[in-house]
Design a protein around this motif. Structure first.
Motif, PDB file in Angstrom:
ATOM      1  N   ARG A 294       0.834  -1.203   0.000  1.00  0.00           N
ATOM      2  CA  ARG A 294       0.000   0.000   0.000  1.00  0.00           C
ATOM      3  C   ARG A 294       0.873   1.259   0.000  1.00  0.00           C
ATOM      4  NH1 ARG A 294      -2.646  -3.204   3.944  1.00  0.00           N
ATOM      5  NH2 ARG A 294      -4.592  -4.125   3.142  1.00  0.00           N
ATOM      6  N   ASP A 295       1.957   1.246   0.795  1.00  0.00           N
ATOM      7  CA  ASP A 295       2.850   2.422   0.808  1.00  0.00           C
ATOM      8  C   ASP A 295       3.467   2.663  -0.574  1.00  0.00           C
ATOM      9  OD1 ASP A 295       2.304   2.791   3.442  1.00  0.00           O
ATOM     10  OD2 ASP A 295       4.093   1.709   4.163  1.00  0.00           O
ATOM     11  N   LEU A 296       3.867   1.572  -1.211  1.00  0.00           N
ATOM     12  CA  LEU A 296       4.419   1.706  -2.560  1.00  0.00           C
ATOM     13  C   LEU A 296       3.367   2.231  -3.538  1.00  0.00           C
ATOM     14  CD1 LEU A 296       6.601  -1.546  -2.813  1.00  0.00           C
ATOM     15  CD2 LEU A 296       7.392   0.820  -2.559  1.00  0.00           C
ATOM     16  N   ALA A 297       2.137   1.746  -3.414  1.00  0.00           N
ATOM     17  CA  ALA A 297       1.061   2.212  -4.302  1.00  0.00           C
ATOM     18  C   ALA A 297       0.793   3.699  -4.088  1.00  0.00           C
ATOM     19  CB  ALA A 297      -0.214   1.399  -4.062  1.00  0.00           C
ATOM     20  N   VAL A 298       0.829   4.134  -2.811  1.00  0.00           N
ATOM     21  CA  VAL A 298       0.625   5.559  -2.528  1.00  0.00           C
ATOM     22  C   VAL A 298       1.743   6.392  -3.142  1.00  0.00           C
ATOM     23  CG1 VAL A 298       0.574   7.276  -0.688  1.00  0.00           C
ATOM     24  CG2 VAL A 298      -0.737   5.147  -0.461  1.00  0.00           C
ATOM     25  N   ALA A 299       2.989   5.912  -2.998  1.00  0.00           N
ATOM     26  CA  ALA A 299       4.121   6.646  -3.576  1.00  0.00           C
ATOM     27  C   ALA A 299       4.001   6.719  -5.092  1.00  0.00           C
ATOM     28  CB  ALA A 299       5.431   5.978  -3.167  1.00  0.00           C
ATOM     29  N   MET A 300       3.596   5.603  -5.704  1.00  0.00           N
ATOM     30  CA  MET A 300       3.421   5.597  -7.158  1.00  0.00           C
ATOM     31  C   MET A 300       2.313   6.555  -7.576  1.00  0.00           C
ATOM     32  SD  MET A 300       3.833   1.517  -7.997  1.00  0.00           S
ATOM     33  CE  MET A 300       3.419   1.791  -9.715  1.00  0.00           C
ATOM     34  N   ALA A 301       1.241   6.573  -6.830  1.00  0.00           N
ATOM     35  CA  ALA A 301       0.127   7.460  -7.148  1.00  0.00           C
ATOM     36  C   ALA A 301       0.531   8.919  -7.003  1.00  0.00           C
ATOM     37  CB  ALA A 301      -1.066   7.140  -6.240  1.00  0.00           C
ATOM     38  N   ARG A 302       1.301   9.213  -5.928  1.00  0.00           N
ATOM     39  CA  ARG A 302       1.737  10.589  -5.716  1.00  0.00           C
ATOM     40  C   ARG A 302       2.633  11.049  -6.876  1.00  0.00           C
ATOM     41  NH1 ARG A 302       3.758   9.858  -1.135  1.00  0.00           N
ATOM     42  NH2 ARG A 302       1.975  10.542   0.099  1.00  0.00           N
ATOM     43  N   GLU A 303       3.561  10.190  -7.297  1.00  0.00           N
ATOM     44  CA  GLU A 303       4.440  10.551  -8.409  1.00  0.00           C
ATOM     45  C   GLU A 303       3.655  10.693  -9.711  1.00  0.00           C
ATOM     46  OE1 GLU A 303       8.431   8.898 -10.728  1.00  0.00           O
ATOM     47  OE2 GLU A 303       7.660   7.869  -8.945  1.00  0.00           O
ATOM     48  N   ALA A 304       2.680   9.787  -9.908  1.00  0.00           N
ATOM     49  CA  ALA A 304       1.874   9.867 -11.131  1.00  0.00           C
ATOM     50  C   ALA A 304       1.070  11.156 -11.176  1.00  0.00           C
ATOM     51  CB  ALA A 304       0.944   8.653 -11.216  1.00  0.00           C
ATOM     52  N   LEU A 305       0.491  11.542 -10.024  1.00  0.00           N
ATOM     53  CA  LEU A 305      -0.275  12.789  -9.988  1.00  0.00           C
ATOM     54  C   LEU A 305       0.619  14.003 -10.233  1.00  0.00           C
ATOM     55  CD1 LEU A 305      -2.664  12.042  -6.981  1.00  0.00           C
ATOM     56  CD2 LEU A 305      -3.265  12.176  -9.407  1.00  0.00           C
ATOM     57  N   THR A 306       1.845  13.941  -9.692  1.00  0.00           N
ATOM     58  CA  THR A 306       2.778  15.052  -9.923  1.00  0.00           C
ATOM     59  C   THR A 306       3.125  15.170 -11.395  1.00  0.00           C
ATOM     60  OG1 THR A 306       3.700  14.770  -7.705  1.00  0.00           O
ATOM     61  CG2 THR A 306       5.032  15.988  -9.316  1.00  0.00           C
ATOM     62  N   ARG A 307       3.423  14.047 -12.033  1.00  0.00           N
ATOM     63  CA  ARG A 307       3.754  14.072 -13.463  1.00  0.00           C
ATOM     64  C   ARG A 307       2.561  14.522 -14.293  1.00  0.00           C
ATOM     65  NH1 ARG A 307       6.354   8.608 -15.389  1.00  0.00           N
ATOM     66  NH2 ARG A 307       6.397   9.871 -17.298  1.00  0.00           N
ATOM     67  N   LEU A 308       1.374  14.064 -13.888  1.00  0.00           N
ATOM     68  CA  LEU A 308       0.172  14.476 -14.612  1.00  0.00           C
ATOM     69  C   LEU A 308      -0.040  15.979 -14.497  1.00  0.00           C
ATOM     70  CD1 LEU A 308      -2.314  13.629 -16.235  1.00  0.00           C
ATOM     71  CD2 LEU A 308      -3.522  13.278 -14.075  1.00  0.00           C
ATOM     72  N   ALA A 309       0.158  16.532 -13.306  1.00  0.00           N
ATOM     73  CA  ALA A 309       0.007  17.975 -13.114  1.00  0.00           C
ATOM     74  C   ALA A 309       1.030  18.746 -13.937  1.00  0.00           C
ATOM     75  CB  ALA A 309       0.137  18.322 -11.632  1.00  0.00           C
ATOM     76  N   ASN A 310       2.279  18.244 -13.961  1.00  0.00           N
ATOM     77  CA  ASN A 310       3.294  18.920 -14.763  1.00  0.00           C
ATOM     78  C   ASN A 310       2.969  18.880 -16.245  1.00  0.00           C
ATOM     79  OD1 ASN A 310       4.747  19.448 -12.434  1.00  0.00           O
ATOM     80  ND2 ASN A 310       6.064  17.633 -12.640  1.00  0.00           N
ATOM     81  N   THR A 311       2.441  17.747 -16.695  1.00  0.00           N
ATOM     82  CA  THR A 311       2.067  17.635 -18.106  1.00  0.00           C
ATOM     83  C   THR A 311       0.931  18.577 -18.444  1.00  0.00           C
ATOM     84  OG1 THR A 311       2.763  15.324 -18.143  1.00  0.00           O
ATOM     85  CG2 THR A 311       1.293  16.056 -19.914  1.00  0.00           C
ATOM     86  N   GLU A 312      -0.053  18.648 -17.556  1.00  0.00           N
ATOM     87  CA  GLU A 312      -1.187  19.548 -17.796  1.00  0.00           C
ATOM     88  C   GLU A 312      -0.719  20.995 -17.831  1.00  0.00           C
ATOM     89  OE1 GLU A 312      -4.267  19.049 -18.560  1.00  0.00           O
ATOM     90  OE2 GLU A 312      -4.051  16.886 -18.585  1.00  0.00           O
ATOM     91  N   ALA A 313       0.237  21.350 -16.954  1.00  0.00           N
ATOM     92  CA  ALA A 313       0.743  22.718 -16.958  1.00  0.00           C
ATOM     93  C   ALA A 313       1.469  23.030 -18.265  1.00  0.00           C
ATOM     94  CB  ALA A 313       1.685  22.930 -15.771  1.00  0.00           C
TER      95      ALA A 313
END
Length: 411
Positions: free
Chosen positions: A254-273
């Motif tokens: 679960r901790d790994l999944a949370v870390a992956m999700a956090r990184e994915a959301l960060t990359r998604l936000a950067n791409t959207e910007a």
């Protein structure tokens, strides 16, 4: 400033197809006009100086006050034309003024000569400016009026010269030679001007087509780059995070999944910007959107009816990009799944208040609810893209075909 920011800013300055600066596109034509004006100024200055010496010589033998006034009236617009040609401003106005003034002065020339001057063998000073009047018409008037000037000015001079010589036999021969010479020279001047302008226009047109082609390739490359980047992000990061979260059965997982999700959301936000700041947000006309839709059809090798309805207007650049990219995706889906059968595009403008783009095909249709969650062609490329610019995307599909309606209205 980072290298990515500099590159993105430079990429955004590439003009969209059909929007290249007309001043740049007409560069060769403007330079050719400048060259013609300079050459005419040099030639006119030489001929004007000769005419001035001839006028001074005739006045030393005695001239009427009217003759002197006529000389001043002709030379004022001539000098103004020379100055305008040198500085490159007001060339058409001053050249047109001289062409008209000279023709009028030539026509009234018999009224300025004395009784003892009409049989003079020497050419009058105004004769030296005949081709200057034709060259001025070449700078100022359209081609048809130029030809009229090139014919009328020598003929008027010939008539005036015959009137001055009281139509005696000796004047007929010399006048015919003078008129034919000036007529031929005037036609040559106009022909050279027309030829050089035609060559310059051809170069400008070729440059415009090259710029439009390059801009189209750049726009297509940018769209493809965005699509690939978004697809890679969604598949490699977001979906991987979702799958990891679904399969997490221990605290560490679960901790790994949370870390992956956090990184994915960060990359998604950067791409959207990055997408949000890509390109200019200058208003774009609905006609340009129609051009982009036709280009998409051409690239996909599809035949379709494209209609432009309503009142043409302007929409923000980001909205135009979203509509074009979503429309391309809808067209691509129609070509892939319906083989382009009955493909029909309608772009309807509503002045500056909004627009609607409708893509219809006559395929077998599909069930929107049955599409897998991992298929992002419609959800991300059409629905989410339009939602990102406060637009709408509705999809209706049945056995008779599929209709995708993209809309945006100004709030």
């Amino acid at each position: 400033m980072s290298a990515d920011t500099v590159l993105r800013d430079a990429w955004s300055r590439i003009p969209s197809p059909g929007t290249a600066d007309t001043a740049f596109e007409r560069f060769t034509g403007k330079r050719m006009e400048r060259i013609l004006a300079t050459v005419v100024a040099i030639g006119s200055a030489v001929l004007g100086t000769q005419a001035m010496f001839a006028a001074v010589g005739s006045m030393s033998a005695g001239s009427s006050a009217v003759h002197v006034v006529l000389l001043v009236i002709v030379y004022i617009p001539l000098i103004a034309m020379l100055v305008a040609c040198v500085i490159g401003r007001g060339v058409r106005l001053t050249s047109g003024a001289f062409a008209v003034v000279y023709l009028v002065a030539l026509a009234i020339w018999p009224l300025t000569v004395g009784a003892g001057d009409h049989r003079a063998i020497n050419q009058p000073w105004i004769f030296f400016l005949v081709n200057v009047g034709v060259a001025a018409a070449m700078l100022a008037f359209p081609v048809r009026i130029q030809m009229i000037w090139a014919i009328c000015v020598p003929l008027v001079y010939g008539y005036v010269r015959l009137v001055e010589g009281e139509f005696t036999g000796s004047f007929w021969t010399s006048t015919a030679f003078d008129v034919s010479f000036t007529l031929i020279l005037g036609v040559v001047i106009l022909s050279l001007g027309w030829m050089f302008r035609s060559v310059a226009a051809g170069v400008d047109d070729a440059r415009g087509r090259a710029v439009a082609s390059y801009a189209g390739a750049a726009a297509a490359a940018a769209a493809e780059e965005e699509r690939v980047a978004m697809a890679a992000l969604m598949h490699d990061s977001v979906l991987a995070a979702l799958i990891a979260a679904e399969r997490a059965d221990t605290d560490r997982a679960r901790d790994l999944a949370v870390a992956m999700a956090r990184e994915a959301l960060t990359r998604l936000a950067n791409t959207e910007a990055a997408v949000a700041h890509e390109g200019s947000d200058e208003p774009v006309g609905t006609a340009q959107i129609v051009i982009e839709m036709r280009r998409a059809l051409s690239e996909l090798g599809a035949d379709a009816i494209v209609e432009e309805r309503g009142s043409a207007g302007l929409v923000p650049g980001r909205v135009a990009r979203a509509v074009v990219l979503a429309g391309r995706q809808a067209i691509g889906n129609a070509v892939t799944h319906a083989h382009g059968r009955g493909l029909h595009l309608i772009v309807e403008g509503r002045d500056d208040e909004g627009l609607t783009v409708t893509v219809t095909d006559a395929g077998d249709g599909f069930d929107l609810d049955a599409i897998g969650e991992d298929r992002l062609g419609i959800r991300a490329s059409i629905v989410a893209r339009m939602a990102g610019v406060a637009g709408t995307a509705t999809i209706d599909s049945d056995d008779g075909g599929t209709t995708v309606v993209l809309g945006w209205m100004r709030e």
